[in-house]
Design a protein around this motif. Structure first.
Motif: not given
Lengths: 130, 721
Positions: B238-239, B241-249
Motif C-alpha cells: 500500500r505504501s 502504491d501511495t508512493i508510486t501514485r504520489q511520484s506519478q502525480k
C-alpha cells in the motif's frame, strides 16, 4: 381702395397714412401696430376685411413681416390678384429684398419713407394688372 | 594369543560377562579405552558399582529380563569412567545357560547421544520456529496435500489445522492463486526455490498481499515435500502504491510545467528533470539525475548562472534573469527558487522573443537619433524598451518605465479619457492604429503626441509585442488650437458685423427713414398747424432714437474691445446686487414688488464689478418691465457654488414670460423684442448686454421661461475668468 399699414412704429404708420392721403390713393386707410392684430382682424371676417393693399413692415417684435406672410400662405390662392402686399421697411439689407421675391403675395419692396413717387408707381402697377 | 583373543583385544567394543550376582567375571581390554579401567580393576566387581545411580533401576530390570532368556539389544545406560566422566554405553546382551553367565558387549554411545540430543533440539527449534513464525507457513507433501500449517496461517485464513491438513492449497486459496501456487509447487518439487505473490481476500474483504517463498524440503536426498513461507506485505504494498501514485502525480506536475524545470538538491545534485528540460537543456533523465550540476555546466563557462544561483541560495530570495545559453544558441529566461531541499530552476526559451526585441531595437536605433519616441511593450502592454528619442521627448528613462504600462506613467489630468478608452479597445483588436493624446513629461509639461501603435505577431500569429512610435505634435496642436481660436474670433467678428449691418439697416435706418419722411412732410406743411407741430415733435424723437442707437453701438463695441483685458477683482456678490437694486428700488416698490436674495453661500467671486453690476441691473430692469399685471412682482436671486468651483447665479421672476420655443436663439440678440404691448418699452438691448457681459467674463447664460408664469436666468461664472 382698402389699405392697411402694418408697422409697430406709429410714426411710420402716421407718415404712410399722410402720404397716401396726399396722393389721394385711398380713402379707407387702417393702421395696425402689430402683425398679429392685423392677421386676427383679417381672419375675423375674411370676405369683408381683406384689403386691396397692405404696406407691411418687416422688423417687428413677436410676429415679424415674414411671419405674417407665412401666416397668410394658406389663403394665398384666394388672395392672389385681390390683395397686393408691399413691403415697406427701413431695412437696406439686400438679403431682405431677395427674400421678398420668394413670396407670390408680395407685389413690391419699398424702402422707407414712402414717397408720392412710390405711390404713383403702385397705382400704375395695379392699373396694369387690372 | 589365538585369533579369538586378538579379535577381543582390538575390538572398540567392550565385551564382558556378568554372573547371576551381577558381578563382572571377565572384561575385555576395550574397558581401558572406554572407561579407563584395566579389565582386572572391573572383574569381580558388581556392574552397579560403575553405574550412574539414576540408571540402576532400568539396568536391574533389563538384567532380570535377560536372565529369563530374552536377549537385549540397544539398551542404554551410563557408567562413571575412571576419571569421573559419565560415559553413555549402548549394550547388547544375552543369557547363556551353559555358563550361567550374561554375555554382553558395550559400545561407547557418547557421540550417538550427543547426535540424538542435537537432533532433538533442532526438531524443537524447528517446531518453535514453525509455530511461532509471524509469517504464514504451510507444508505440502510431494503429492500437493497440506501436511502442516502454523498458527499465523490459521489466523490469517481463519481456519483450523484440521480444516486444511490432507487437502490441496485450493482449500484456502482463490482458484487463481491456487493455480499460481500449483505452478510454484511443481517448480519447487523440481528442486527450485522461488518467490511469488499471493493475493488473498480477507474475511473483511480486505485485499492482502503476501510475499511467498516456496522451497523443497529435502530429507535423505529426497524431496519429501514443499514448504511455503508467506510474508504479509500488504502495508508495504500500500505504501508503495501511495508512493508510486504520489511520484506519478509529482511527475505529472513537473511535466505539466511548460517551462523547463530542474531541481537541485543542496549538494548541487540534479534531483528532477522534466521533459521540456531534457529538450531545451539536452539532458537525459536516465543519465543525469543524481549528477552534480556543476559537472554538466562548469561554473567557469556559466558564470552568470552561478552568480545568480549563489545569490538565491545565500539570500533565500528567488532570482529572475535572462541570459544567453551559447552552447545551444538560445536565450533563456531563468527563475530560480531556493528552498531547504535545494534549488528549483525554471527555464523558459525566450530566444524568439529576445531576437524579435533585438531586431526591433536595432530598427529603433535607426530612429533613436530622431525626435520620435519608440516604446516596445509586451503583449500585456508592459514596457520592455524605450529609445533615446523617447527619453529626450518625455524625460523618462528605460529604467523608470520598464515593467510599467506607459499610460500609467505618461497620462495626466487633462488626458482625454475617451481617447484612452479607444486606445485600449484598439489594442485588443490587434490592428495597427494611430491616436493623438495629451501626455505629460517627467517634468510635468504637457505634450501632445501622435502615436502609431503596431502589434508584432510571432510565428503562430499571436501578438508578442506592441511597438508605439510617438511623435511630438505639441507645436502642431498649439497651432491648431490657435487656429481654432482665430476661427472662433473671426466667426464672432463676422457675426458681430452682420449684427451691426442689421442694426444699421433696421434700427438706425428706421429713425432715419422716419426723419426723412417727417422732413418731407414739414417742407410741405404750413407752420403753426397741428400737423407741423406733430411732425416736428416726431422728427426730434426720431433723431433722439438715432442717437440712442449710436450710443448702444458704441457701448457694445467698447465691451467687445475690452474682452481680452477685463479687470477682475474679488467682488462681493450681494454688495454689487444691492448697488443695482438701490437704483431700481423705487420702481420695484412703487409697483408693489419684492426681491428675495439668498447669496450667503458664495459671497465673493473673482470677476469684473461693472459687468456684474450691468448684469444685475438689466435683469432687474427687465423683470420690472415685463412684470405681470395680474400679480405682484416677486424676484428671487440665489447663488451657489458648483463642484468645479464655478459660481451659479439664479435670477427668476413671476412676470409675463415668453415662449422659449418660439423665441429660440433670438432671446439674447440685439434689438429683439418679445412683447408688443404698448406699455412695455423694451428696446431689445438688455439681454444682449447681459449675455455679452457674461461671455466676456468667460461665463454662460441660460434662460427658461413660460408664458404668464415667469422667467428664470441661470448664469454660470467660472472660477478664474
Amino acid at each position: 381702395m382698402k389699405t392697411y399699414s402694418i408697422d409697430d412704429d406709429h410714426i411710420s404708420n402716421f407718415l404712410t397714412e399722410k402720404v397716401l392721403e396726399e396722393a389721394e390713393f385711398s380713402t379707407e386707410i387702417q393702421s395696425f401696430l402689430s402683425a398679429e392684430d392685423a392677421l386676427n382682424f383679417i381672419k375675423q371676417d375674411y370676405e369683408a376685411n381683406v384689403p386691396d393693399i397692405i404696406f407691411l413692415d418687416l422688423n417687428m417684435p413677436m410676429m415679424n413681416g415674414w411671419d405674417f406672410l407665412d401666416a397668410l400662405a394658406p389663403y394665398k390662392d384666394n388672395l392672389l390678384g385681390k390683395c397686393h402686399v408691399y413691403i415697406l421697411t427701413s431695412s437696406l439689407d439686400t438679403s431682405d429684398t431677395a427674400r421678398s421675391k420668394d413670396y407670390d403675395l408680395v407685389s413690391g419692396f419699398i424702402h422707407k419713407p414712402l414717397t408720392l413717387e412710390d405711390v404713383q408707381v403702385i397705382l400704375a402697377e395695379i392699373e396694369d394688372k387690372a | 594369543m589365538n585369533i579369538a583373543e586378538k579379535m577381543l583385544k582390538y575390538s572398540p567394543d567392550m565385551f564382558c560377562c556378568i554372573n547371576k550376582q551381577g558381578c563382572f567375571v571377565k572384561v575385555s581390554e576395550a574397558s581401558k579405552k572406554i572407561l579407563g579401567y584395566e579389565p582386572h580393576q572391573m572383574e569381580g566387581k558388581s556392574y552397579t558399582t560403575f553405574l550412574l545411580p539414576e540408571h540402576k533401576e532400568i539396568s536391574l530390570a533389563a538384567e532380570a529380563t535377560i536372565v529369563k532368556g530374552n536377549p537385549l539389544s540397544a539398551f542404554e545406560n551410563s557408567y562413571f569412567a575412571k576419571d569421573g566422566r559419565v560415559i553413555p554405553l549402548r549394550w547388547t546382551a544375552e543369557w547363556n545357560d551353559e555358563e550361567q553367565l550374561i554375555f554382553c558387549s558395550a559400545r561407547d554411545a557418547t557421540e550417538l547421544v550427543k547426535a540424538r540430543q542435537q537432533l532433538d533440539e533442532s526438531v524443537q527449534r524447528y517446531k518453535a520456529l514453525f509455530e511461532n513464525n509471524p509469517d504464514v507457513v504451510f507444508l505440502e507433501d510431494n503429492t500437493g496435500l497440506v501436511t502442516d500449517v502454523n498458527q499465523a496461517f490459521c489466523n490469517t485464513f481463519g481456519l483450523d489445522k484440521t480444516d486444511v491438513i490432507g487437502k490441496p492449497a485450493s482449500a484456502f486459496l482463490s482458484s487463481e492463486m491456487a493455480g499460481v501456487n500449483l505452478m510454484s509447487f511443481n517448480e519447487a518439487l523440481a528442486g527450485s526455490t522461488l518467490r511469488f505473490d499471493i493475493i488473498h481476500q480477507s474475511a473483511t474483504h480486505e485485499s492482502l498481499t503476501f510475499d511467498a517463498i516456496k522451497f523443497p524440503v529435502i530429507a535423505y536426498e529426497q524431496i519429501i515435500g514443499v514448504q511455503t513461507i508467506a510474508k504479509d506485505i500488504t502495508a508495504i504494498v500500500r505504501s508503495f502504491d501511495t508512493i508510486t501514485r504520489q511520484s506519478q502525480k509529482l511527475n505529472t506536475i513537473f511535466e505539466s510545467i511548460t517551462d523547463a524545470f530542474i531541481m537541485l538538491d543542496v549538494n548541487w545534485k540534479i534531483a528532477i528533470i522534466n521533459s521540456t528540460a531534457e529538450k531545451i537543456l539536452c539532458l537525459d533523465r536516465e543519465k543525469h539525475i543524481g549528477t552534480d550540476f556543476r559537472e554538466i555546466y562548469p561554473p567557469a563557462d556559466f558564470g552568470e548562472f552561478y552568480d545568480q544561483y549563489n545569490y538565491a541560495i545565500t539570500t533565500g530570495r528567488s532570482v529572475h534573469f535572462e541570459t544567453p545559453y551559447k552552447e545551444m544558441d538560445l536565450w533563456l529566461e531563468v527563475k530560480a527558487f531556493p528552498s531547504k531541499e535545494g534549488l528549483s530552476i525554471y527555464f523558459d526559451d525566450v530566444t524568439e522573443k529576445v531576437r524579435a526585441r533585438q531586431e526591433l531595437e536595432r530598427l529603433s536605433l535607426v530612429a533613436s537619433k530622431t525626435d520620435n519616441g519608440v516604446i516596445i511593450t509586451d503583449a500585456q502592454g508592459t514596457t520592455e524598451w524605450v529609445n533615446e528619442g523617447f527619453t529626450r521627448m518625455m524625460g523618462y528613462t528605460l529604467d523608470e518605465l520598464k515593467g510599467k504600462k506607459p499610460g500609467q506613467v505618461l497620462q495626466g489630468f487633462e488626458t482625454d479619457q475617451d481617447t484612452v478608452q479607444v486606445i485600449s479597445k484598439k489594442l485588443q483588436l490587434g490592428l495597427p492604429f494611430n491616436a493623438k493624446l495629451l501626455n505629460y513629461t517627467k517634468a510635468g509639461d504637457k505634450k501632445w503626441v501622435s502615436i502609431d501603435i503596431t502589434p508584432i505577431r510571432n510565428e503562430s500569429g499571436k501578438i508578442s509585442q506592441f511597438v508605439a512610435l510617438q511623435r511630438d505634435i505639441t507645436f502642431r496642436m498649439k497651432a491648431f488650437e490657435k487656429h481654432k481660436q482665430m476661427t472662433q474670433d473671426l466667426y464672432r467678428q463676422n457675426r458681430d458685423l452682420q449684427q451691426f449691418t442689421y442694426i444699421v439697416s433696421h434700427n438706425l435706418r428706421a429713425p432715419v427713414a422716419n426723419a426723412l419722411g417727417l422732413i418731407s412732410m414739414l417742407t410741405k406743411s404750413q407752420k403753426d398747424t397741428d400737423l407741423f407741430d406733430y411732425a416736428f415733435a416726431n422728427l426730434k424723437k426720431s433723431v433722439v432714437q438715432m442717437d440712442t442707437v449710436l450710443h448702444d453701438v458704441n457701448r457694445i463695441l467698447s465691451i467687445r474691445d475690452k474682452q481680452d483685458v477685463i479687470d477682475t477683482e474679488m467682488v462681493e456678490l450681494p454688495a454689487v446686487f444691492n448697488q443695482a437694486y438701490s437704483i431700481l428700488q423705487g420702481e420695484i416698490l412703487s409697483c408693489g414688488g419684492t426681491v428675495k436674495v439668498e447669496m450667503d453661500k458664495c459671497q465673493k467671486v473673482n470677476t469684473n464689478r461693472s459687468y456684474l453690476y450691468s448684469i444685475f441691473y438689466n435683469l432687474l430692469s427687465n423683470a420690472i418691465k415685463f412684470r405681470s399685471e395680474e400679480r405682484k412682482l416677486l424676484i428671487k436671486v440665489k447663488c451657489f457654488k458648483n463642484q468645479d468651483g464655478s459660481t451659479v447665479i439664479s435670477f427668476s421672476d413671476n412676470g409675463k414670460g415668453f415662449d422659449t420655443a418660439k423665441a429660440g436663439n433670438d432671446v439674447f440678440k440685439l434689438y429683439k423684442r418679445f412683447h408688443t404691448d404698448a406699455t412695455t418699452k423694451g428696446r431689445g438691448i438688455g439681454l444682449f448686454l447681459v449675455k455679452t457681459h457674461v461671455e466676456v467674463m468667460g461665463g454662460k447664460i441660460e434662460v427658461r421661461s413660460h408664458i404668464n408664469q415667469g422667467t428664470e436666468f441661470m448664469i454660470c461664472i467660472p472660477q478664474t475668468p
